[in-house]
Design a protein around this motif. Structure first.
Motif, PDB file in Angstrom:
ATOM      1  N   PHE A  50      40.385  35.055  44.867  1.00  0.00           N
ATOM      2  CA  PHE A  50      40.548  36.090  43.848  1.00  0.00           C
ATOM      3  C   PHE A  50      40.006  37.428  44.336  1.00  0.00           C
ATOM      4  O   PHE A  50      40.670  38.475  44.223  1.00  0.00           O
ATOM      5  CB  PHE A  50      39.843  35.682  42.552  1.00  0.00           C
ATOM      6  CG  PHE A  50      39.860  36.764  41.505  1.00  0.00           C
ATOM      7  CD1 PHE A  50      40.980  36.975  40.730  1.00  0.00           C
ATOM      8  CD2 PHE A  50      38.766  37.600  41.323  1.00  0.00           C
ATOM      9  CE1 PHE A  50      41.024  37.995  39.787  1.00  0.00           C
ATOM     10  CE2 PHE A  50      38.784  38.620  40.383  1.00  0.00           C
ATOM     11  CZ  PHE A  50      39.930  38.816  39.614  1.00  0.00           C
ATOM     12  N   ILE A  66      43.195  33.345  39.882  1.00  0.00           N
ATOM     13  CA  ILE A  66      42.000  32.905  39.162  1.00  0.00           C
ATOM     14  C   ILE A  66      42.013  31.379  39.163  1.00  0.00           C
ATOM     15  O   ILE A  66      42.896  30.757  38.582  1.00  0.00           O
ATOM     16  CB  ILE A  66      41.983  33.449  37.719  1.00  0.00           C
ATOM     17  CG1 ILE A  66      41.937  34.987  37.715  1.00  0.00           C
ATOM     18  CG2 ILE A  66      40.774  32.890  36.967  1.00  0.00           C
ATOM     19  CD1 ILE A  66      42.042  35.601  36.329  1.00  0.00           C
ATOM     20  N   VAL A  68      35.759  38.044  38.274  1.00  0.00           N
ATOM     21  CA  VAL A  68      36.905  38.024  37.359  1.00  0.00           C
ATOM     22  C   VAL A  68      36.621  38.858  36.117  1.00  0.00           C
ATOM     23  O   VAL A  68      37.452  39.672  35.690  1.00  0.00           O
ATOM     24  CB  VAL A  68      37.250  36.569  36.967  1.00  0.00           C
ATOM     25  CG1 VAL A  68      38.333  36.560  35.891  1.00  0.00           C
ATOM     26  CG2 VAL A  68      37.713  35.776  38.181  1.00  0.00           C
TER      27      VAL A  68
END
Length: 531
Positions: A112, A129, A193
């Motif tokens: 990611f 993700i 994230v």
């Protein structure tokens, strides 16, 4: 539940995006009698290497589906990782549902962070993700009493060594260490994230904010010998001390890293296309900054601002370190030199100084690039944009009767770049593209003004000059003059032009004092506090 037992490794589940060292590691496990389970591309790589491997889909009875989004989220995987081997109820459940234990989980996550760093579009980032990977990591780490979890290829050799030391088993202490690394990895991943989503949503101040890093170096101590310390990198790859190659010299200390970063960020303000520049830092404050026709000239001019403070300092250059400049630097004791590159001759010059650290970075950091800066306070931390504020000559407002000359304007812009990197209250005198006096970190702006002038007078005397170098200089103040006294102190020292943000309730008084003293003054409309 206890984790006091050595747990034999008979079955391993391997599912990795980063295949560094994968084949050799998996082969070593197989040679030790470990059954290999795997998924997708990892299973394919293992088979191509001639290793026997069982697909997770065969274990679960379900195929990978939804473009691989669902493959390990199954009781036969998570039950195999979470079951307590010393709990009769858990063992009975495993037998009733045909769940065989997994003793080792080897997982690293979808890339990611690197996908975001590559500039990929939103949907591509979302697809990178990982869901199953973190879930398995957390399950195995929770059950570290019975399961070993490896999330980094750097731990492959240590895992094999631990098995060899314990007859094919892993010891509790090692599993505990691996579990910590697994939770740290999932925490860092989730932080990446969540911060990306906050940025994508335009939310600078989300309800919860997390930061993470990977340890680059365990330090001998912190700012002082009684403080423990370590150096972590954030993966942003911003050129600087975190990405540098160290060619020689002893290990960097906490203070070395902090000061080297300050030096390199400052010298990066000066575009190499506009000429060589040098910054010398001591205790996170510049004690000399200069341009020159060559790097050696820039270094000598920076050194002549404050030779006393430069001793034992950090030298940062905006171009390739050459032999002549290296020889000049070695005339005094210097802790660290950092530059985008260094010639072989320069490295040979420094080789005779075993305690001098030489770092090269390959590039300069972009002073305009956005980013976050944070600082701990009791009970929390502060977050802000990094100070990437820049000004253009067109942004300046001349507020005095006399406008700066062309030469004064060039020095005013130079001094403003330096003031941005001086601890407030900051006063910077500049003449001819070199600092000639710097006052830093004082509670009163007047004190900073006078200290900088005094340092100039001391250097003039040491250099045998007829008058202080601040005579005929310009001066920058990182924030407005609240009263005219600081400005008058600068004028008394010999400054002829001033650059400052403006915005004081007493700006009119300050402007009137500048006019009375025959000074030119410009306002930037931008402040550069640095605490």
């Amino acid at each position: 539940m206890t984790d006091t037992a050595h747990t034999p490794i008979r079955r391993a589940l391997i599912s990795v995006s980063d295949k560094t060292g994968l084949i050799d590691f998996a082969r070593a496990l197989a040679e030790r009698g470990v059954e290999l389970l795997s998924t997708g591309g990892t299973a394919r790589s293992l088979r191509e290497a001639g290793l026997a491997v069982r697909d997770v889909s065969e274990l679960t009875g379900f195929p990978e589906m939804m473009d691989g989004r669902v493959k390990t989220l199954h009781p036969k995987v998570h039950g195999a990782l979470l079951a307590l081997r010393d709990n009769p109820d858990h063992v009975a459940a495993m037998q009733a549902h045909d769940i065989a234990p997994i003793d080792l989980l080897v997982v690293n996550l979808y890339p990611f962070e690197s996908t975001v760093a590559s500039g990929a579009d939103y949907d591509t980032c979302v697809e990178n993700i990982d869901i199953g990977g973190p879930a398995m990591m957390r399950a195995a780490a929770k059950n570290h009493a019975h399961v070993a979890v490896v999330v980094d290829p750097q731990d492959y050799a240590a895992l094999l060594q631990d098995m060899d030391q314990h007859g094919g088993a892993t010891c509790p202490k090692f599993r505990r260490k691996l579990a910590q690394r697994a939770y740290a990895r999932t925490a860092a991943y989730d932080a990446a994230v969540s911060n990306w989503l906050a940025e994508a949503a335009g939310d600078f101040a989300p309800r919860r904010r997390a930061f993470a890093g990977t340890m680059a170096q365990a330090l001998r101590y912190g700012e002082n010998p009684h403080q423990r310390a370590a150096f972590y990198v954030d993966g942003s790859n911003r050129p600087g001390v975190a990405t540098a190659r160290q060619w020689q010299g002893k290990e960097l200390s906490y203070n070395n890293i902090n000061d080297t970063d300050a030096a390199f960020e400052l010298v990066a303000e000066f575009d190499p296309a506009e000429g060589p520049a040098c910054a010398i830092i001591k205790h996170a404050n510049p004690c000399g900054v200069a341009r020159g026709n060559s790097l050696v000239e820039a270094y000598r001019r920076a050194y002549d601002c404050d030779r006393v403070s430069a001793f034992g300092g950090i030298v940062a250059l905006n171009g390739t370190l050459d032999g002549e400049t290296a020889r000049a630097i070695t005339e005094i004791f210097t802790e660290v030199v950092i530059a985008p590159d260094a010639t072989e001759e320069a490295r040979e010059v420094f080789a005779a100084r075993k305690n001098l650290r030489l770092l090269t970075t390959g590039a300069l950091p972009d002073p305009r690039a956005p980013g976050l800066a944070f600082r701990q306070v009791s009970g929390g931390f502060l977050v802000q944009d990094r100070d990437n504020g820049m000004i253009d000559p067109a942004d300046l407002k001349v507020v005095t009767k006399r406008a700066p000359t062309e030469t004064e304007m060039a020095d005013l812009l130079f001094s403003w770049k330096v003031a941005k990197h001086v601890k407030s209250n900051a006063i910077v005198y500049v003449k001819g593209g070199a600092t000639v006096g710097i006052g830093a970190g004082q509670m009163s702006r007047v004190d900073s003004t006078r200290i900088a002038a005094r340092k100039s007078a001391d250097m003039a005397q040491a250099l045998g000059l007829p008058e202080p170098t601040v005579r005929g200089s310009v001066v920058a103040s990182d924030a407005f003059f609240p009263f005219a006294d600081g400005l008058l102190a600068a004028a008394e020292a010999g400054a002829t032009a001033i650059i400052q943000p403006g915005g004081s309730m007493r700006d009119d008084e300050v402007i009137a004092a500048a006019d009375a003293a025959g000074l030119a003054m410009v306002f930037t409309g931008q402040r550069h506090f640095r605490h």
